[in-house]
Design a protein around this motif. Structure first.
Motif, PDB file in Angstrom:
ATOM      1  N   UNK A 142      50.287  -9.027  39.240  1.00  0.00           N
ATOM      2  CA  UNK A 142      50.265 -10.374  39.798  1.00  0.00           C
ATOM      3  C   UNK A 142      49.185 -11.210  39.120  1.00  0.00           C
ATOM      4  N   UNK A 143      49.424 -12.508  39.078  1.00  0.00           N
ATOM      5  CA  UNK A 143      48.495 -13.427  38.430  1.00  0.00           C
ATOM      6  C   UNK A 143      47.084 -13.306  39.011  1.00  0.00           C
ATOM      7  N   UNK A 144      46.981 -13.205  40.350  1.00  0.00           N
ATOM      8  CA  UNK A 144      45.669 -13.169  40.989  1.00  0.00           C
ATOM      9  C   UNK A 144      44.891 -11.914  40.595  1.00  0.00           C
ATOM     10  N   UNK A 145      45.548 -10.752  40.605  1.00  0.00           N
ATOM     11  CA  UNK A 145      44.854  -9.515  40.239  1.00  0.00           C
ATOM     12  C   UNK A 145      44.644  -9.409  38.736  1.00  0.00           C
ATOM     13  N   UNK A 146      45.573  -9.940  37.969  1.00  0.00           N
ATOM     14  CA  UNK A 146      45.396  -9.993  36.521  1.00  0.00           C
ATOM     15  C   UNK A 146      44.168 -10.838  36.194  1.00  0.00           C
ATOM     16  N   UNK A 147      44.025 -11.967  36.873  1.00  0.00           N
ATOM     17  CA  UNK A 147      42.867 -12.852  36.661  1.00  0.00           C
ATOM     18  C   UNK A 147      41.570 -12.141  37.023  1.00  0.00           C
ATOM     19  N   UNK A 148      41.550 -11.485  38.175  1.00  0.00           N
ATOM     20  CA  UNK A 148      40.347 -10.781  38.629  1.00  0.00           C
ATOM     21  C   UNK A 148      39.931  -9.717  37.622  1.00  0.00           C
ATOM     22  N   UNK A 149      40.857  -8.860  37.237  1.00  0.00           N
ATOM     23  CA  UNK A 149      40.512  -7.754  36.338  1.00  0.00           C
ATOM     24  C   UNK A 149      40.176  -8.254  34.936  1.00  0.00           C
ATOM     25  N   UNK A 150      40.862  -9.292  34.489  1.00  0.00           N
ATOM     26  CA  UNK A 150      40.559  -9.870  33.170  1.00  0.00           C
ATOM     27  C   UNK A 150      39.128 -10.446  33.172  1.00  0.00           C
ATOM     28  N   UNK A 151      38.776 -11.122  34.261  1.00  0.00           N
ATOM     29  CA  UNK A 151      37.439 -11.712  34.382  1.00  0.00           C
ATOM     30  C   UNK A 151      36.366 -10.625  34.434  1.00  0.00           C
TER      31      UNK A 151
END
Length: 426
Positions: A142-151
């Motif tokens: 998901x975009x939200x978890x992808x964003x979190x882990x990428x950050x």
């Protein structure tokens, strides 16, 4: 000329009648919308009107998914997860800073985020992340978890492993934790850590909500597994769900109808996870499944006694809900309620004493607030160093609402503070 005026008079008369009929309909529609959207919220909650709109949208989608099930078109949670992920799923998109790969660890799907910044001979830190969603919703993609882990990978120059465990209704307890544990154990093999250039002494397991439950359970299972020589440095739990034996802790009583996780919804998530009879909901909501006449609970009652485990500032004026006589049927049919793999809060002290340092994040406006605070106290009593990070303006799920259009100031604050803590301590 007379004909012209007559025609226009009739035109406006007809449209005036339509308008007169439309105005009440619009007023009723507006009133119904306001009634559906508006929920009284404490003035300390972050951006209350935005939270109301988010909650109303989520409730509306849930209602439609329940209708799907009633029509025999599929399980409501499967329909709900489809809607949630339909616009959120992202292919693995690498950047100049982070390499993103979808792969599998011991048959479990994972998404790996590897920072491209490399220093000769330097090993990286790593976090194994387990997403939330009531063991039934969400995805590592998901975009939200992808964003979190990428950050996290970028800000910490760390390798992130985001676990894509199987969900309800396809599987139930203990398959979710089996998936999370299998992926974690696979990653902790020296040859796999070497492949990703990870320092075996600087690894953490983390997760939010139901993912926090799985992260806590995985951490406990690891210290009991003698086949694993590598030990975690940290566990980081974000508003974790840790028990289903007391649905009347002060935070459950205070936040019964607080978005976005309602008391009844949490009970239903538990029953779906444990594959229990939906009719048990009402018994659980009034703690009928843990009445004082049930001898199975004698040995663990102190582990749930929030009058001793919570500070007075959280107890406030709330009183324990203890049924004198209850039915043993719920515990009999759902023995997993007493299994620490499902409810890490009730683990033996001997196990807690072996756990790594912990970070536990809680939110004031969350039914699960006290689960996290009680676990922090039990860990401290077992001699484990704990950082309890509490947010007075926070609500359940706030951290993943950090991207437009569902971004909240408190979500960004929580995410940044969480990452900063990991960066300083891992």
């Amino acid at each position: 000329m007379c004909r012209f005026f007559c025609e226009h008079f009739h035109f406006f008369a007809r449209h005036s009648a339509v308008m007169r009929a439309t105005v009440p309909v619009m007023a009723i529609a507006a009133a119904l919308t306001a009634y559906y959207v508006y929920i009284p919220l404490p003035n300390t909650v972050s951006e209350p009107w935005k939270l109301m709109l988010l909650d109303a949208t989520f409730r509306g989608v849930q209602d439609m998914c329940h209708l799907v099930q009633q029509l025999g078109l599929g399980h409501h949670l499967k329909a709900l997860n489809f809607v949630i992920t339909m616009f959120e799923m992202l292919a693995p998109q690498s950047s100049d800073i982070v390499e993103v790969t979808d792969t599998s660890f011991d048959g479990v799907q994972v998404r790996v985020f590897e920072p491209k910044k490399k220093v000769d001979g330097e090993l990286k830190r790593s976090i194994i992340y387990i997403h939330g969603g009531g063991w039934a919703l969400g995805s590592a993609r998901m975009r939200s978890y992808d964003h979190l882990c990428r950050k996290m990978a970028k800000d910490m120059n760390a390798v992130l492993v985001s676990v894509e465990y199987r969900l309800v209704p396809e599987v139930h307890f203990p398959e979710q934790i089996n998936d999370a544990y299998s992926a974690t154990k696979y990653f902790l093999q020296p040859e796999i850590l070497s492949q990703y250039s990870v320092d075996p002494s600087r690894i953490a397991v983390s997760g939010d909500s139901a993912g926090g439950n799985l992260a806590a359970a995985v951490t406990q299972q690891l210290v009991m597994d003698r086949s694993i020589n590598i030990r975690l440095k940290l566990q980081a739990l974000i508003y974790p769900v840790l028990q289903a034996l007391d649905f009347n802790t002060p935070s459950y009583q205070q936040n019964t109808a607080t978005p976005i996780l309602y008391k009844q919804v949490m009970a239903r998530f538990w029953l779906e996870y444990l594959n229990g009879d939906p009719s048990f909901v009402q018994a659980m909501l009034i703690n009928n499944h843990t009445a004082s006449n049930l001898s199975q609970l004698t040995s663990i009652r102190d582990r749930l006694n929030w009058t001793n485990l919570l500070p007075q500032s959280f107890i406030k004026n709330y009183k324990p809900v203890i049924q004198i006589m209850g039915s043993p049927q719920v515990i009999k049919e759902l023995p997993a309620l007493l299994d620490p793999r499902a409810a890490p809060l009730i683990a033996d002290k001997e196990i807690l004493q072996l756990l790594p340092r912990a970070y536990i994040l809680t939110c004031e406006h969350d039914v699960l607030r006290d689960d996290g605070i009680m676990y922090a106290k039990r860990l401290e009593d077992a001699g484990i160093e704990v950082t309890l990070d509490h947010y007075e303006d926070g609500f359940h799920g706030a951290m993943i609402f950090a991207l437009p259009p569902t971004n909240f100031d408190v979500g960004n604050k929580i995410m940044n503070n969480y990452i900063n803590w990991l960066d300083k301590n891992l």
